[in-house]
Design a protein around this motif. Structure first.
Motif, PDB file in Angstrom:
ATOM      1  N   SER A 229       0.837  -1.198   0.000  1.00 22.93           N
ATOM      2  CA  SER A 229       0.000   0.000   0.000  1.00 22.93           C
ATOM      3  C   SER A 229       0.871   1.248   0.000  1.00 22.93           C
ATOM      4  N   THR A 230       0.212   2.381  -0.103  1.00 19.25           N
ATOM      5  CA  THR A 230       0.910   3.656  -0.009  1.00 19.25           C
ATOM      6  C   THR A 230       1.394   3.877   1.421  1.00 19.25           C
ATOM      7  N   ILE A 231       2.247   4.868   1.600  1.00 19.87           N
ATOM      8  CA  ILE A 231       2.725   5.218   2.939  1.00 19.87           C
ATOM      9  C   ILE A 231       2.223   6.624   3.258  1.00 19.87           C
ATOM     10  N   ASN A 232       1.270   6.690   4.170  1.00 23.74           N
ATOM     11  CA  ASN A 232       0.648   7.988   4.518  1.00 23.74           C
ATOM     12  C   ASN A 232       0.162   8.707   3.256  1.00 23.74           C
ATOM     13  N   ASP A 233      -0.485   7.933   2.398  1.00 21.59           N
ATOM     14  CA  ASP A 233      -1.044   8.431   1.126  1.00 21.59           C
ATOM     15  C   ASP A 233       0.025   8.849   0.114  1.00 21.59           C
ATOM     16  N   ARG A 234       1.285   8.599   0.413  1.00 23.41           N
ATOM     17  CA  ARG A 234       2.348   8.893  -0.540  1.00 23.41           C
ATOM     18  C   ARG A 234       2.678   7.634  -1.335  1.00 23.41           C
ATOM     19  N   THR A 235       3.017   7.811  -2.588  1.00 19.26           N
ATOM     20  CA  THR A 235       3.363   6.673  -3.448  1.00 19.26           C
ATOM     21  C   THR A 235       4.558   5.922  -2.861  1.00 19.26           C
ATOM     22  N   ALA A 236       4.434   4.609  -2.806  1.00 17.62           N
ATOM     23  CA  ALA A 236       5.474   3.766  -2.219  1.00 17.62           C
ATOM     24  C   ALA A 236       6.118   2.893  -3.287  1.00 17.62           C
ATOM     25  N   ILE A 237       7.423   2.699  -3.148  1.00 13.57           N
ATOM     26  CA  ILE A 237       8.167   1.808  -4.041  1.00 13.57           C
ATOM     27  C   ILE A 237       8.711   0.658  -3.198  1.00 13.57           C
ATOM     28  N   TYR A 238       8.413  -0.557  -3.647  1.00 17.61           N
ATOM     29  CA  TYR A 238       8.905  -1.754  -2.975  1.00 17.61           C
ATOM     30  C   TYR A 238       9.938  -2.428  -3.870  1.00 17.61           C
ATOM     31  N   VAL A 239      11.129  -2.641  -3.344  1.00 23.95           N
ATOM     32  CA  VAL A 239      12.172  -3.378  -4.059  1.00 23.95           C
ATOM     33  C   VAL A 239      12.270  -4.756  -3.414  1.00 23.95           C
ATOM     34  N   CYS A 240      11.988  -5.777  -4.210  1.00 23.58           N
ATOM     35  CA  CYS A 240      11.899  -7.136  -3.673  1.00 23.58           C
ATOM     36  C   CYS A 240      12.775  -8.089  -4.485  1.00 23.58           C
ATOM     37  N   TYR A 241      13.214  -9.147  -3.832  1.00 23.20           N
ATOM     38  CA  TYR A 241      13.929 -10.243  -4.487  1.00 23.20           C
ATOM     39  C   TYR A 241      13.343 -11.543  -3.965  1.00 23.20           C
ATOM     40  N   ASN A 242      12.946 -12.418  -4.897  1.00 27.86           N
ATOM     41  CA  ASN A 242      12.319 -13.684  -4.506  1.00 27.86           C
ATOM     42  C   ASN A 242      11.152 -13.456  -3.546  1.00 27.86           C
ATOM     43  N   LYS A 243      10.374 -12.413  -3.848  1.00 23.58           N
ATOM     44  CA  LYS A 243       9.167 -12.066  -3.104  1.00 23.58           C
ATOM     45  C   LYS A 243       9.446 -11.587  -1.674  1.00 23.58           C
ATOM     46  N   THR A 244      10.718 -11.335  -1.362  1.00 22.44           N
ATOM     47  CA  THR A 244      11.079 -10.763  -0.069  1.00 22.44           C
ATOM     48  C   THR A 244      11.459  -9.308  -0.288  1.00 22.44           C
ATOM     49  N   CYS A 245      10.737  -8.399   0.368  1.00 25.19           N
ATOM     50  CA  CYS A 245      10.871  -6.978   0.059  1.00 25.19           C
ATOM     51  C   CYS A 245      11.682  -6.238   1.115  1.00 25.19           C
ATOM     52  N   LYS A 246      12.439  -5.256   0.656  1.00 21.41           N
ATOM     53  CA  LYS A 246      13.083  -4.310   1.553  1.00 21.41           C
ATOM     54  C   LYS A 246      12.011  -3.346   2.072  1.00 21.41           C
ATOM     55  N   LEU A 247      12.381  -2.518   3.006  1.00 21.19           N
ATOM     56  CA  LEU A 247      11.423  -1.540   3.512  1.00 21.19           C
ATOM     57  C   LEU A 247      10.965  -0.627   2.376  1.00 21.19           C
ATOM     58  N   PRO A 248       9.672  -0.349   2.274  1.00 17.41           N
ATOM     59  CA  PRO A 248       9.202   0.534   1.203  1.00 17.41           C
ATOM     60  C   PRO A 248       9.768   1.936   1.351  1.00 17.41           C
ATOM     61  N   VAL A 249       9.974   2.590   0.215  1.00 17.68           N
ATOM     62  CA  VAL A 249      10.505   3.959   0.212  1.00 17.68           C
ATOM     63  C   VAL A 249       9.575   4.840  -0.620  1.00 17.68           C
ATOM     64  N   THR A 250       9.734   6.137  -0.482  1.00 21.80           N
ATOM     65  CA  THR A 250       8.821   7.063  -1.166  1.00 21.80           C
ATOM     66  C   THR A 250       9.525   7.961  -2.170  1.00 21.80           C
ATOM     67  N   THR A 251      10.796   7.673  -2.464  1.00 16.88           N
ATOM     68  CA  THR A 251      11.503   8.422  -3.500  1.00 16.88           C
ATOM     69  C   THR A 251      12.225   7.454  -4.435  1.00 16.88           C
ATOM     70  N   VAL A 252      12.360   7.871  -5.668  1.00 17.59           N
ATOM     71  CA  VAL A 252      13.075   7.056  -6.645  1.00 17.59           C
ATOM     72  C   VAL A 252      14.543   6.923  -6.245  1.00 17.59           C
TER      73      VAL A 252
END
Length: 455
Positions: A424-447
């Motif tokens: 989902s988004t983070i506090n209504d901000r667009t979130a980016i999830y970087v994952c490997y083998n379906k295991t994700c790092k903490l979501p971030v909100t900047t490219v």
């Protein structure tokens, strides 16, 4: 791919040397865009003048990717002029792409493309003294008494050598090129092979989508979507493909047609996040699995099991000027298996590659697309998921940075794709999830933060 992944500068340098010399040489139509089929000399000057859709689709993709690694104006120019040529000379009324332009006009190979000194001077006028040397046009000519237009140095180098401000030179260049093209259009044109071949159209769609990803030019995406829509309407019947637009005889699609159109549909999903394209790719892949797969060898036949007009069903394994349909299907299965979370696809892709390992070690020149898959298998695929109102903006920014071996997924609101669930988004901000083998790092909100995670 190897040069980028390994940091091997000799490999990268060799790629850029080759791309530069091709772009400056006579094999590239300097004023009209598009590459001829091959060069007949080591200087890239004298081509076999036939232009093929499959070459230009693949080269569009290559130059667009190269620009993201080394942003040379020459690479951008090649892409722009090649797209112009596709649109101007190779597109039918509904948006599909024709197969090829012949080498001959009026029975003479290359006649359409070459210039005498007097012809060139009459068009260039007072600028002939500047642009004759620039395009290697001379009284004696560079080929059989006439001149094939070529360049030997970059615009920046040439303008500096002549003492002309670069901006002024580029304006004059476009004027001269426009006049030359206009005059050339009055000549008898080479013959057009107006067949519309499904697989070749897939390559062109992928090339255009890659160009859009690099440069953000909406026209490139519009052409890709129009051609893909044409394919859906005229080259698909139910869940199967035709080889070409139906004529007197309906020809069933070959594995090549499925492999490259599936790739194109997946690429269109990645540059639009329109899941309809992913659905089309999945439909075609299911058909291939059910009607082309030889389960005894874990490879695909070239022909459809539903059509028995051949005594022997062959398998295409070796990459040539067109990659092998099996290597492309193996790449498709790796990517679709990741996006759709289909382990069976990923496992089959790995099995196909393992069966090719002895040949990969012995005959790499004939295994380039298999080698591309092998590079992908050496490290986990990056699964990049973007959720939120800025999904398309973030997608464009991430895509412009040539991240290899990745899948890019996203939505502004919601999606049923497996890898987008429980994100989902983070506090209504667009979130980016970087994952490997379906295991994700903490979501971030900047490219910028996502790129750090990817590195």
């Amino acid at each position: 791919a190897y040069g980028k992944d390994s940091g091997n500068s000799p490999a990268r340098d060799q790629v850029h040397l080759t791309l530069r010399e091709m772009a400056l040489g006579g094999i590239f139509d300097q004023i009209g865009g598009g590459f001829a089929r091959y060069s007949t000399d080591k200087e890239w000057l004298v081509p076999h003048f036939e232009k093929m859709l499959y070459d230009n689709g693949q080269l569009l993709r290559l130059y667009a990717q190269a620009f993201r690694v080394k942003p040379l104006p020459l690479y951008k120019e090649v892409v722009e002029r090649t797209v112009d040529w596709l649109e101007r000379e190779m597109t039918n009324e509904q948006g599909g792409f024709y197969a090829a332009l012949d080498a001959d006009s009026e029975g003479v190979e290359g006649k359409y493309y070459v210039w005498t000194f007097n012809e060139f001077r009459s068009i260039a006028g007072a600028d002939a003294a500047l642009f004759g040397p620039y395009l290697d046009v001379s009284v004696e000519g560079n080929w059989e008494g006439v001149s094939i237009l070529q360049r030997r140095v970059s615009d920046e180098t040439f303008a500096d050598k002549k003492g002309v401000p670069l901006e002024e030179f580029l304006v004059k260049k476009e004027e001269i090129f426009s006049r030359l093209l206009s005059e050339r259009n009055k000549r008898v044109r080479p013959g057009l092979d107006n067949k519309i071949l499904t697989g070749w159209n897939g390559m062109a769609i992928t090339g255009l989508a890659e160009a859009y990803e690099t440069f953000g030019e909406q026209r490139y995406l519009d052409m890709a979507i129009r051609a893909a829509s044409f394919a859906k309407e005229h080259l698909m019947t139910g869940d199967r493909l035709l080889r070409t637009v139906p004529g007197e005889i309906e020809i069933a699609g070959y594995l090549e047609d499925y492999a490259f159109l599936i790739e194109a549909f997946v690429k269109l999903y990645e540059v639009t996040f329109d899941e309809n394209w992913l659905g089309q790719a999945d439909t075609l892949t299911n058909y291939v699995m059910n009607n082309f797969l030889d389960t005894s060898e874990d490879m695909f036949y070239y022909t459809d099991a539903n059509f028995h007009d051949l005594l022997v069903r062959k398998k295409e394994l070796f990459d040539n000027v067109i990659p092998a349909s099996n290597s492309q299907m193996a790449l498709n299965l790796q990517q679709l298996g990741t996006i759709l979370d289909r382990p069976v696809y990923q496992e089959l892709s790995a099995t196909m590659l393992s069966r090719m390992k002895p040949l990969l070690l012995e005959a790499i020149n004939d295994m380039s697309n298999w080698a591309r898959l092998h590079l992908n298998m050496l490290s986990p695929t990056a699964e990049i998921v973007i959720i939120g109102p800025e999904a398309h903006t973030f997608r464009a920014q991430l895509a412009s940075a040539l991240i290899r071996n990745r899948v890019l997924m996203g939505t502004e609101d919601s999606s049923e794709l497996p890898l987008l669930q429980h994100k989902s988004t983070i506090n209504d901000r667009t979130a980016i999830y970087v994952c490997y083998n379906k295991t994700c790092k903490l979501p971030v909100t900047t490219v910028e933060d996502a790129l750090k995670q990817l590195r």
